[in-house]
Write an enzyme that holds these catalytic residues in place. Structure first.
Site, PDB file in Angstrom:
ATOM      1  N   ASN A  48       9.496  15.329 -49.363  1.00  0.00           N
ATOM      2  CA  ASN A  48      10.655  14.554 -49.817  1.00  0.00           C
ATOM      3  C   ASN A  48      10.505  13.083 -49.443  1.00  0.00           C
ATOM      4  O   ASN A  48      11.478  12.332 -49.449  1.00  0.00           O
ATOM      5  CB  ASN A  48      11.929  15.109 -49.172  1.00  0.00           C
ATOM      6  CG  ASN A  48      12.148  16.565 -49.499  1.00  0.00           C
ATOM      7  OD1 ASN A  48      12.051  16.962 -50.661  1.00  0.00           O
ATOM      8  ND2 ASN A  48      12.423  17.369 -48.491  1.00  0.00           N
ATOM      9  N   HIS A 134      23.511  22.578 -50.264  1.00  0.00           N
ATOM     10  CA  HIS A 134      22.563  22.898 -49.191  1.00  0.00           C
ATOM     11  C   HIS A 134      23.177  23.856 -48.167  1.00  0.00           C
ATOM     12  O   HIS A 134      24.386  23.814 -47.907  1.00  0.00           O
ATOM     13  CB  HIS A 134      22.177  21.585 -48.515  1.00  0.00           C
ATOM     14  CG  HIS A 134      20.993  21.676 -47.603  1.00  0.00           C
ATOM     15  ND1 HIS A 134      21.118  21.954 -46.268  1.00  0.00           N
ATOM     16  CD2 HIS A 134      19.674  21.531 -47.849  1.00  0.00           C
ATOM     17  CE1 HIS A 134      19.909  21.950 -45.713  1.00  0.00           C
ATOM     18  NE2 HIS A 134      19.013  21.703 -46.650  1.00  0.00           N
ATOM     19  N   GLU A 201      26.388  17.764 -53.725  1.00  0.00           N
ATOM     20  CA  GLU A 201      25.242  16.866 -53.561  1.00  0.00           C
ATOM     21  C   GLU A 201      25.236  15.929 -54.750  1.00  0.00           C
ATOM     22  O   GLU A 201      25.789  16.272 -55.799  1.00  0.00           O
ATOM     23  CB  GLU A 201      23.932  17.683 -53.537  1.00  0.00           C
ATOM     24  CG  GLU A 201      23.754  18.414 -52.234  1.00  0.00           C
ATOM     25  CD  GLU A 201      22.608  19.428 -52.248  1.00  0.00           C
ATOM     26  OE1 GLU A 201      21.596  19.193 -52.918  1.00  0.00           O
ATOM     27  OE2 GLU A 201      22.754  20.456 -51.581  1.00  0.00           O
ATOM     28  N   SER A 205      18.948  19.479 -54.341  1.00  0.00           N
ATOM     29  CA  SER A 205      17.648  19.505 -53.676  1.00  0.00           C
ATOM     30  C   SER A 205      16.632  20.420 -54.340  1.00  0.00           C
ATOM     31  O   SER A 205      15.451  20.112 -54.369  1.00  0.00           O
ATOM     32  CB  SER A 205      17.822  19.914 -52.218  1.00  0.00           C
ATOM     33  OG  SER A 205      18.399  21.207 -52.129  1.00  0.00           O
ATOM     34  N   ASP A 230      26.714  14.536 -50.534  1.00  0.00           N
ATOM     35  CA  ASP A 230      25.458  14.531 -49.790  1.00  0.00           C
ATOM     36  C   ASP A 230      24.379  13.885 -50.669  1.00  0.00           C
ATOM     37  O   ASP A 230      24.001  14.433 -51.696  1.00  0.00           O
ATOM     38  CB  ASP A 230      25.095  15.983 -49.435  1.00  0.00           C
ATOM     39  CG  ASP A 230      23.816  16.095 -48.611  1.00  0.00           C
ATOM     40  OD1 ASP A 230      23.111  15.082 -48.448  1.00  0.00           O
ATOM     41  OD2 ASP A 230      23.528  17.210 -48.117  1.00  0.00           O
ATOM     42  N   HIS A 233      18.915  13.466 -51.493  1.00  0.00           N
ATOM     43  CA  HIS A 233      17.808  13.254 -52.431  1.00  0.00           C
ATOM     44  C   HIS A 233      18.062  12.082 -53.372  1.00  0.00           C
ATOM     45  O   HIS A 233      17.411  11.965 -54.410  1.00  0.00           O
ATOM     46  CB  HIS A 233      17.536  14.535 -53.217  1.00  0.00           C
ATOM     47  CG  HIS A 233      17.126  15.648 -52.310  1.00  0.00           C
ATOM     48  ND1 HIS A 233      15.827  15.837 -51.907  1.00  0.00           N
ATOM     49  CD2 HIS A 233      17.864  16.586 -51.664  1.00  0.00           C
ATOM     50  CE1 HIS A 233      15.769  16.865 -51.080  1.00  0.00           C
ATOM     51  NE2 HIS A 233      16.996  17.333 -50.907  1.00  0.00           N
ATOM     52  N   LYS A 264      14.149  11.775 -45.634  1.00  0.00           N
ATOM     53  CA  LYS A 264      13.591  11.911 -46.977  1.00  0.00           C
ATOM     54  C   LYS A 264      13.075  10.548 -47.432  1.00  0.00           C
ATOM     55  O   LYS A 264      12.116  10.061 -46.858  1.00  0.00           O
ATOM     56  CB  LYS A 264      14.610  12.583 -47.877  1.00  0.00           C
ATOM     57  CG  LYS A 264      14.607  14.077 -47.516  1.00  0.00           C
ATOM     58  CD  LYS A 264      15.820  14.865 -47.783  1.00  0.00           C
ATOM     59  CE  LYS A 264      15.619  16.249 -47.168  1.00  0.00           C
ATOM     60  NZ  LYS A 264      16.832  17.016 -47.076  1.00  0.00           N
TER      61      LYS A 264
HETATM   62  C1  PLP Z   1      17.294  18.140 -46.285  1.00  0.00           C
HETATM   63  C2  PLP Z   1      18.718  18.285 -46.593  1.00  0.00           C
HETATM   64  C3  PLP Z   1      19.672  18.357 -45.580  1.00  0.00           C
HETATM   65  C4  PLP Z   1      19.303  18.527 -44.133  1.00  0.00           C
HETATM   66  O1  PLP Z   1      18.748  17.386 -43.608  1.00  0.00           O
HETATM   67  P1  PLP Z   1      17.746  17.518 -42.356  1.00  0.00           P
HETATM   68  O2  PLP Z   1      17.665  16.150 -41.837  1.00  0.00           O
HETATM   69  O3  PLP Z   1      16.455  18.035 -42.912  1.00  0.00           O
HETATM   70  O4  PLP Z   1      18.366  18.478 -41.393  1.00  0.00           O
HETATM   71  C5  PLP Z   1      20.994  18.332 -45.938  1.00  0.00           C
HETATM   72  N1  PLP Z   1      21.374  18.285 -47.224  1.00  0.00           N
HETATM   73  C6  PLP Z   1      20.472  18.278 -48.238  1.00  0.00           C
HETATM   74  C7  PLP Z   1      20.945  18.239 -49.632  1.00  0.00           C
HETATM   75  C8  PLP Z   1      19.129  18.285 -47.948  1.00  0.00           C
HETATM   76  O5  PLP Z   1      18.243  18.297 -48.933  1.00  0.00           O
END
Ligand code: PLP
Length: 424
Positions: A48, A134, A201, A205, A230, A233, A264
């Site tokens: 990512n 997620h 989101e 993801s 969130d 991405h 990411k």
């Molecule tokens: C990767 C991810 C997380 C978690 O983040 P980390 O820092 O890896 O714990 C949360 N939400 C989404 C949508 C993700 O892709």
């Protein structure tokens, strides 16, 4: 002891039989478009690290300097004595980057969702999440004790139905308190409305498609709900200032809670919440994953801050342009089988490109076999299976980064086409 191990052995066998067994693969190199795995160099289409910052000299330099100045460890939780200057600098940079009053960083994105949602909601409240959010949001919702409702993926009608239900439930409760209805149990103190939080989101993801955020914002306003988005991405990839999809769609100012990760596109590790000063002060006081956890190491905070700096620079813009070029190239390359490959803008709901290309295979073991085949041909592409996605929805998840060359993408798409044609 022996029976304990036998029991776990049986459980592992069951996992294997379903094609769901996972194991760690040791990578003997830094993150980048090429990684060393088991003595071979593979072209990496699994990370990512969208802008190719994880191994960027500026981030490494910032981390090294932080180690030299602040040491390797952080000593304690932030509220005890671990609130080192690099954390404060990171949060100032995050708030300025996102254009919010304040920001708070966490040790991971997972901890961010867990701490934030459980701080904001209790058992008298309602949380409404997209079917594909997620795992950290689902776990946080369960832990909060709030009533959890799931709406079909990106389905605005379904979301509205649930919001209506949530409002009716509240009105019913009010009338119960006023004594207009009797004989039902009062679960909340009089006059206390339940809070309704919608979580989605911006770019999903494992599917790489976008949420219809403008419409979701309109709905949450209409029904008096809060909204948490969130941007794990999307941060760094969308919007004039690369703040994320909420910027691109012009709704940033209307979202109560903006979440993202530092691991990411930002190239480091950790998670964050951006929002009002009150939100951040409240989280500092109430988010248990923040309060009861040792602060991230100073190197992580400093690297993330350097990542934000690059992202905002002209180099960041250039990297983003390169990424979208690769994405377009990949889309063209897999166009002959676009019914199998999914990428954001095929869906009508929200025409947005993303760097995530899921090749939906369905069967778990088949997905693993395809990933193995690709590895033999020199490509590292993960088979994503339950519980990351639903059972029977296993897939290869290809992610592109700005660090891939045009040739990498050409070679990948021709390998994928061959595999798809062989498969059918
Ligand atoms: C990767 C991810 C997380 C978690 O983040 P980390 O820092 O890896 O714990 C949360 N939400 C989404 C949508 C993700 O892709």
């Amino acid at each position: 002891m022996a029976t304990f191990d036998q029991e776990l052995g049986r459980r592992l066998t069951a996992i294997r039989e379903q094609g769901l067994y996972r194991e760690l693969r040791c990578v003997d190199s830094a993150q980048g478009p090429r990684i060393e795995v088991a003595g071979r160099t593979l072209v990496n289409f699994s990370s990512n690290d969208y802008l190719g910052l994880a191994n960027h000299p500026a981030l490494k330099e910032a981390a090294i300097r932080a180690v030299e100045q602040y040491g390797a460890g952080s000593g304690s939780a932030r509220l005890i004595c671990g609130s080192l200057a690099p954390h404060h600098e990171l949060e100032e940079s995050l708030a300025a980057f996102k254009g919010t009053e304040a920001a708070l960083s966490f040790s991971s994105g997972y901890a961010t969702a867990l701490g934030t949602i459980t701080a904001l909601l209790g058992k008298e409240d309602i949380i409404i999440v997209d079917k594909l959010v997620h795992a950290c949001v689902v776990d946080a919702a369960r832990l909060s004790g709030a009533k959890l409702r799931v709406f079909a993926h990106n389905d605005l009608d379904d979301l509205e139905q649930i919001l209506k239900w949530a409002n009716r439930r509240d009105e019913l409760h009010e009338s119960q308190i006023k004594g207009e209805k009797s004989g039902t149990r009062v679960t909340r103190p009089p006059g206390k409305k339940s809070r309704i939080l919608v979580v989605t989101e911006s770019i999903f993801s494992m599917d790489g498609d976008a949420a219809p955020l403008v419409e979701i914002v309109a709905l949450k306003k209409k029904y008096g709900a809060w909204l948490m988005v969130d941007e794990a991405h999307a941060t760094g990839l969308y919007g004039a200032k690369r703040r994320g999809l909420v910027e691109e769609l012009g709704v940033a100012g209307q979202i109560e809670i903006q979440m993202g990760t530092l691991g990411k596109a930002l190239g480091a590790s950790g998670g964050y919440i951006c929002g009002s000063r009150n939100l951040i002060d409240f989280l500092i006081n109430r988010a248990r994953s923040f309060i009861f956890s040792t602060a991230p190491v100073p190197a992580a905070a400093a690297a993330a801050r350097a990542g934000i700096h690059i992202m905002q620079s002209s180099e960041g813009e250039k990297r983003r342009q390169t990424l979208w070029e690769r994405v377009r190239q990949c889309r063209t390359g897999v166009a002959p089988v676009s019914d199998i490959f999914r990428n954001g803008d095929r869906r009508d709901a929200c025409p947005t490109l993303s760097a995530i290309f899921p090749l939906i295979v369905g069967d778990e073991s088949k997905a693993v076999a395809l990933a193995t085949q690709l590895r033999l041909e020199g490509f590292f592409v993960p088979a994503i299976r339950y519980p990351t996605v639903a059972r029977g929805r296993a897939r290869l998840r290809v992610t592109l980064t700005a660090a891939h060359s045009s040739d990498d993408v050409v070679r990948l798409t021709s390998a994928l086409l061959q595999i798809v044609n062989r498969k059918s």
